[in-house]
Motif scaffolding. Structure first.
Motif, PDB file in Angstrom:
ATOM      1  N   VAL A 176       0.662  -1.106   0.347  1.00 36.92           N
ATOM      2  CA  VAL A 176      -0.109  -0.067  -0.023  1.00 36.92           C
ATOM      3  C   VAL A 176       0.947   1.462  -0.020  1.00 36.92           C
ATOM      4  CG1 VAL A 176      -2.233  -0.766   1.107  1.00 36.92           C
ATOM      5  CG2 VAL A 176      -0.411   0.071   2.633  1.00 36.92           C
ATOM      6  N   ASN A 177       2.047   1.478  -0.231  1.00 38.35           N
ATOM      7  CA  ASN A 177       2.664   2.224   0.358  1.00 38.35           C
ATOM      8  C   ASN A 177       3.131   2.745  -1.230  1.00 38.35           C
ATOM      9  OD1 ASN A 177       3.413   2.304   2.713  1.00 38.35           O
ATOM     10  ND2 ASN A 177       5.020   1.307   3.122  1.00 38.35           N
ATOM     11  N   ASP A 178       3.079   1.780  -2.635  1.00 41.94           N
ATOM     12  CA  ASP A 178       2.854   2.235  -3.456  1.00 41.94           C
ATOM     13  C   ASP A 178       1.782   2.989  -4.008  1.00 41.94           C
ATOM     14  OD1 ASP A 178       5.724   1.608  -3.911  1.00 41.94           O
ATOM     15  OD2 ASP A 178       5.124  -0.422  -4.468  1.00 41.94           O
ATOM     16  N   ASP A 179       0.639   3.257  -3.279  1.00 40.86           N
ATOM     17  CA  ASP A 179      -0.895   3.955  -3.758  1.00 40.86           C
ATOM     18  C   ASP A 179      -0.524   4.661  -3.710  1.00 40.86           C
ATOM     19  OD1 ASP A 179      -1.934   1.180  -3.835  1.00 40.86           O
ATOM     20  OD2 ASP A 179      -2.703   1.188  -1.388  1.00 40.86           O
ATOM     21  N   PRO A 180      -1.420   5.956  -3.711  1.00 39.33           N
ATOM     22  CA  PRO A 180      -0.910   7.410  -4.086  1.00 39.33           C
ATOM     23  C   PRO A 180      -1.454   7.611  -2.390  1.00 39.33           C
ATOM     24  CG  PRO A 180      -3.116   6.835  -5.162  1.00 39.33           C
ATOM     25  CD  PRO A 180      -2.119   5.563  -4.873  1.00 39.33           C
ATOM     26  N   THR A 181      -1.008   9.220  -2.000  1.00 37.56           N
ATOM     27  CA  THR A 181      -1.552  10.029  -0.879  1.00 37.56           C
ATOM     28  C   THR A 181      -2.512  10.397  -0.972  1.00 37.56           C
ATOM     29  OG1 THR A 181      -0.273  11.598  -1.445  1.00 37.56           O
ATOM     30  CG2 THR A 181       0.669   9.822   0.098  1.00 37.56           C
ATOM     31  N   THR A 182      -3.351  10.807  -2.268  1.00 34.53           N
ATOM     32  CA  THR A 182      -4.524  12.027  -2.369  1.00 34.53           C
ATOM     33  C   THR A 182      -5.220  11.047  -3.640  1.00 34.53           C
ATOM     34  OG1 THR A 182      -3.254  13.354  -1.699  1.00 34.53           O
ATOM     35  CG2 THR A 182      -5.714  13.645  -2.715  1.00 34.53           C
ATOM     36  N   ALA A 183      -6.144  10.567  -2.508  1.00 31.49           N
ATOM     37  CA  ALA A 183      -7.264   9.273  -3.871  1.00 31.49           C
ATOM     38  C   ALA A 183      -8.234  10.145  -4.916  1.00 31.49           C
ATOM     39  CB  ALA A 183      -8.146   8.804  -3.749  1.00 31.49           C
TER      40      ALA A 183
END
Length: 168
Positions: free
Chosen positions: A100-107
């Protein structure tokens, strides 16, 4: 060369990414490429090099669709890229654990507007629906830092012999 697996792509969440990936599949682009970056307990990456680390990139890139609500969870496929968030072209990776660290910080980032608020992630565009054991096997291959840029790559190359569409 170690077995096969099937992907289910999500064209609703990542239409540009899926269209680009399928275009490459249909052209036979991925046939003969290798998994050139393999990190146990993280991911396996392929789609940009042939054996001997010969770069095979068409030079075209696509907008980043990482704000699509899909997460980098075990078994998902996402586009690899450089630090430029809109640099994904042919390379992909399959998560072998939740990343999940590869997900964006802002959807909700809008790739068509090249919105830059928050941190861009890596665009997930599908998941493994069959053969995750094969992906796990690739992740456990013995590696050495002989991949592009010194990346950990299998000592014995893992080659994508054929990638094709299949109907459900």
């Amino acid at each position: 060369t170690v077995g096969s697996f099937k992907l289910e792509l999500d064209g609703n969440a990542a239409p540009l990414t899926v269209a680009n990936f399928l275009k490459l599949v249909d052209k036979g682009f991925y046939d003969g490429t290798i998994f050139h970056r393999v990190i146990p307990n993280f991911m396996v990456q392929g789609g940009g090099y042939t054996p001997g680390n010969v770069l095979k990139e068409p030079g075209e890139t696509i907008p980043n669709e990482s704000g699509n609500g899909l997460q980098n969870l075990r078994g998902t496929i996402a586009m690899a890229r450089t630090p430029d968030p809109h640099s994904a072209g042919t390379q992909f990776f399959i998560n072998v654990v939740d990343n999940v660290n590869d997900d964006p910080t802002t959807a909700g980032l809008d790739p068509l507007k090249h919105e830059t608020s928050g941190r861009w992630g890596y665009a997930v565009f599908g998941r493994v629906v069959e053969g995750m054991d094969v992906v796990d096997l690739i992740a456990e291959y013995e590696t050495e830092p002989n991949g592009p840029g010194g990346a950990p790559a299998p000592i014995i190359p893992v080659i994508i012999e054929n990638m094709a569409r299949v109907q459900r």
